[in-house]
Enzyme design. Structure first.
Site, PDB file in Angstrom:
ATOM      1  CG  HIS A  24      -0.321  -0.111   2.519  1.00 51.96           C
ATOM      2  ND1 HIS A  24      -1.003   0.068   3.695  1.00 51.96           N
ATOM      3  CD2 HIS A  24       0.961  -0.363   2.869  1.00 51.96           C
ATOM      4  CE1 HIS A  24      -0.163  -0.087   4.710  1.00 51.96           C
ATOM      5  NE2 HIS A  24       1.022  -0.345   4.231  1.00 51.96           N
ATOM      6  CG  HIS A  25       3.928   2.103   2.317  1.00 45.73           C
ATOM      7  ND1 HIS A  25       3.160   2.973   3.055  1.00 45.73           N
ATOM      8  CD2 HIS A  25       4.324   1.117   3.173  1.00 45.73           C
ATOM      9  CE1 HIS A  25       3.095   2.518   4.312  1.00 45.73           C
ATOM     10  NE2 HIS A  25       3.795   1.404   4.394  1.00 45.73           N
ATOM     11  N   GLY A  26       3.122   2.044  -2.396  1.00 46.07           N
ATOM     12  CA  GLY A  26       3.565   2.394  -3.748  1.00 46.07           C
ATOM     13  C   GLY A  26       2.824   3.615  -4.280  1.00 46.07           C
ATOM     14  CG  HIS A  71      -1.414   6.730   6.396  1.00 43.64           C
ATOM     15  ND1 HIS A  71      -0.958   7.761   5.610  1.00 43.64           N
ATOM     16  CD2 HIS A  71      -2.745   6.632   6.150  1.00 43.64           C
ATOM     17  CE1 HIS A  71      -1.971   8.273   4.929  1.00 43.64           C
ATOM     18  NE2 HIS A  71      -3.058   7.612   5.243  1.00 43.64           N
ATOM     19  CG  ASP A 124       2.069   6.374   2.158  1.00 34.14           C
ATOM     20  OD1 ASP A 124       1.944   5.154   1.924  1.00 34.14           O
ATOM     21  OD2 ASP A 124       3.179   6.943   2.190  1.00 34.14           O
TER      22      ASP A 124
END
Lengths: 214, 381
Positions: free
Chosen positions: B132-134, B172, B174
């Site tokens: 989920h940070h990509g 998070h 992001d």
């Protein structure tokens, strides 16, 4: 950092012969709270804020007709002697104007024309960007002695680990002025190794709630 | 004929930065073998992940970024370009065939999406996903391509359905948030440790979306050392309020299991008890609001021996309406892996807790979390 980097430009303005109602409609439509007032050559005559307009209108509790006030010329209620700045002024300097004068915005003037505006919100956003919040990173906080070379020694550890420092904030410990807090925002999801190395060199790393994480 | 699919292939283990990198997909194999040894997962349940096409990646990612990742994987991207695409950091260094292996992760999540959205099954999981940070044009935080974001956009474009994204990873989400920050058709919920110390530093309560998308981003930042009771209390009430107000057609959930007290990267200090309950809470929401339609994917989790296999097993249990087994961890599994593990492998389904720390400020921390909860609930009244 220069004002031209952070100002809103072009900026919405209004002519001095317009009515208070015109100003109110324009501010509502553009979702702004500060409106410089100019003549036909875009020269600054004054400024009003949403607060000035509210003060000019009768209270909702009174029986006076608000339309009477709304039809008055904007130049009736504008503030003159506006604090202004130049696109090449330093942001640090106008920050002091905001701080000392309790104002909400400063118009930017070049060639005697209004070309932009800086508001408190721009100042806050600039400060936030300076702290690096717009870039993903972990934050490490270290409590250090305020002495020459302390920063050099600490950043050396990051260099060895090939970890990019996004930014550094240093501020004095108010309770002990010989100490400083150093906040490093680093481009790493996994700062464990850094914690370990800092603690091996006897630096005081601040953990959440003073807890040690094993 | 089963009603739940499990997306897996050993090829997924090739998403690997280096031998010493904390992101280690060995945890996928450990979990899969544990479920197999328990007899609750059979080859009948397993679907092989497909490779996502460039067009699919472009639902979220910029074409020049995809090109750069391809070149980097072949070793032909100039080093001077690494910084621009996020490949210069220790978190996401270049590795061989990184494009193909990252596109397989995305394809795995899309395989799960298709299985559910086509009506073949009601729910599916792909524990290899959840990166989920990509970002659109940059790698970050162990993530190259953002399978969750691509999957959300894919569900919107291909199936025209409203997605609720639930992210319970300690960090998070992001990359997903910024992909849909102005989008009113995606509800993006992330509950995580506050960014005060922890990567990526975002995910404040005040980040609620922008423009038309205002109100469709919900962040629940919890204090370090939140622990089970406060975590579950805040999570259950806020996620239910969001779901009830948004009325999604389908739920996509990221099941990072790094909120555990033995996780080396985070400080939320929860136990397996919370990790076991989370997928059931999400499954119940899916049953209540989306006719059961839910896609569960993986996420973080860096204690791969003592936390991840047991916690992720419960994602599978929840989807199949099974409970925690009464029997201990299968001996066959412990025998297979004990020699590779630097710590004793767990023999039961509960935490030993002998190394659990008492938190001195627990009352205050819970109170602060409670304030956060009430502020969020206010938005949905």
């Amino acid at each position: 950092m220069l004002v031209e980097k952070i100002m809103t430009s072009p900026c919405t303005t209004i002519r001095g012969d317009k009515s208070i109602e015109d100003a109110l409609v324009l501010m509502t439509q553009k979702e702004i709270r500060h409106l410089p007032i100019v003549d036909e050559h875009d020269q600054l005559l004054g400024i009003i804020s949403d607060r000035d307009i509210k003060m000019a209108l009768p209270s909702i509790l009174s029986d006076d007709d608000p339309n009477q006030s709304l039809s008055l010329s904007i130049s009736k209620i504008m503030r003159r002697n506006v604090i202004r700045c130049h696109p090449l002024d330093f942001v640090e300097d106008i920050a002091i104007d905001f701080y000392e004068m309790s104002i909400g915005s400063i118009p930017v003037i070049r060639d005697n024309k209004v070309i932009g505006i800086v508001t408190q919100k721009d100042m806050l956003n600039t400060f936030l960007e300076l702290t690096g919040v717009t870039m993903p990173g972990s934050i490490i906080e270290v409590h250090i002695d305020d002495k020459v070379g302390a920063l050099h020694d600490i950043t050396g550890i990051f260099k060895e680990q090939n970890i990019d420092i996004l930014n550094v904030l240093a501020y004095t410990d108010q309770e002990n002025i010989n100490k400083r807090y150093l906040m490093l925002r680093i481009k790493s999801m996994n700062p464990e190794k850094i914690y370990q190395l800092l603690e091996e060199k006897e630096y005081h790393v601040i953990h959440p709630f003073g807890m040690k994480h094993d | 004929m089963t009603n739940v699919k499990y997306i897996y292939s050993e090829d997924l283990l090739r998403y690997r930065f280096s031998d010493s990198h904390p992101f280690n997909q060995m945890r996928l194999k450990l979990t899969t073998d544990l479920l197999m040894d328990l007899g609750v997962l059979t080859t009948q349940h397993i679907l092989k992940p497909r490779v996502a096409t460039d067009e699919e990646l472009m639902l979220v990612h910029e074409p020049n970024y995809i090109e750069a990742i391809k070149k980097a994987g072949q070793g032909t991207l100039p080093e001077s370009e690494y910084e621009k695409y996020g490949l210069a950091s220790e978190d996401t260094p270049q590795f061989v065939n990184m494009h193909e292996n990252s596109a397989l992760v995305v394809g795995g999540t899309l395989t799960a999406v298709d299985a559910v959205m086509s009506g073949e099954v009601t729910c599916a999981c792909h524990l290899g996903g959840g990166l989920h940070h990509g970002f659109k044009g940059k790698a970050s935080g162990f993530c190259i391509y953002n399978d969750s974001a691509v999957a959300i956009q894919y569900i919107q474009s291909k199936y025209k359905q409203r997605v609720l994204y639930i992210d319970t990873d300690a960090h998070h989400g992001d990359g997903v948030q910024w992909s849909f920050y102005t989008n009113e058709d995606v509800m993006n919920y992330s509950i995580h440790e506050t960014g005060r110390y922890l990567f990526p530093g975002t995910g404040a309560l005040t980040e609620r979306g922008d423009g038309k998308g205002f109100g469709t981003t919900v962040n629940v930042p919890l204090d370090a050392y939140t622990e089970d009771e406060s975590y579950l209390d805040v999570f259950q009430e806020t996620v239910e309020a969001v779901c009830e107000s948004y009325k999604p057609d389908v739920i996509l959930s990221v099941n990072g299991v790094d909120i555990h007290y033995l996780d080396p990267l985070t400080h939320l200090s929860c136990t397996l008890d919370t990790l076991y309950k989370i997928p059931y809470i999400v499954k119940d929401l899916a049953d209540k609001y989306c006719d059961g339609k839910v896609i569960m994917i993986g996420g973080g989790g860096y204690n791969i021996w003592r936390v991840v296999p047991r916690a992720w097993s419960h994602v599978w249990f929840a989807l199949n309406d099974l409970q925690t087994p009464h029997s201990p961890i299968p001996k066959s599994w412990i025998e297979k892996y004990q020699s590779q593990a630097p710590v004793p492998l767990p023999e039961t389904w509960t935490d030993e807790l002998d190394d659990y720390m008492e938190i001195p400020r627990q009352k205050e921390i819970s109170e602060k979390n409670n304030n956060t909860k009430h502020r969020i609930l206010e938005w949905f009244k």
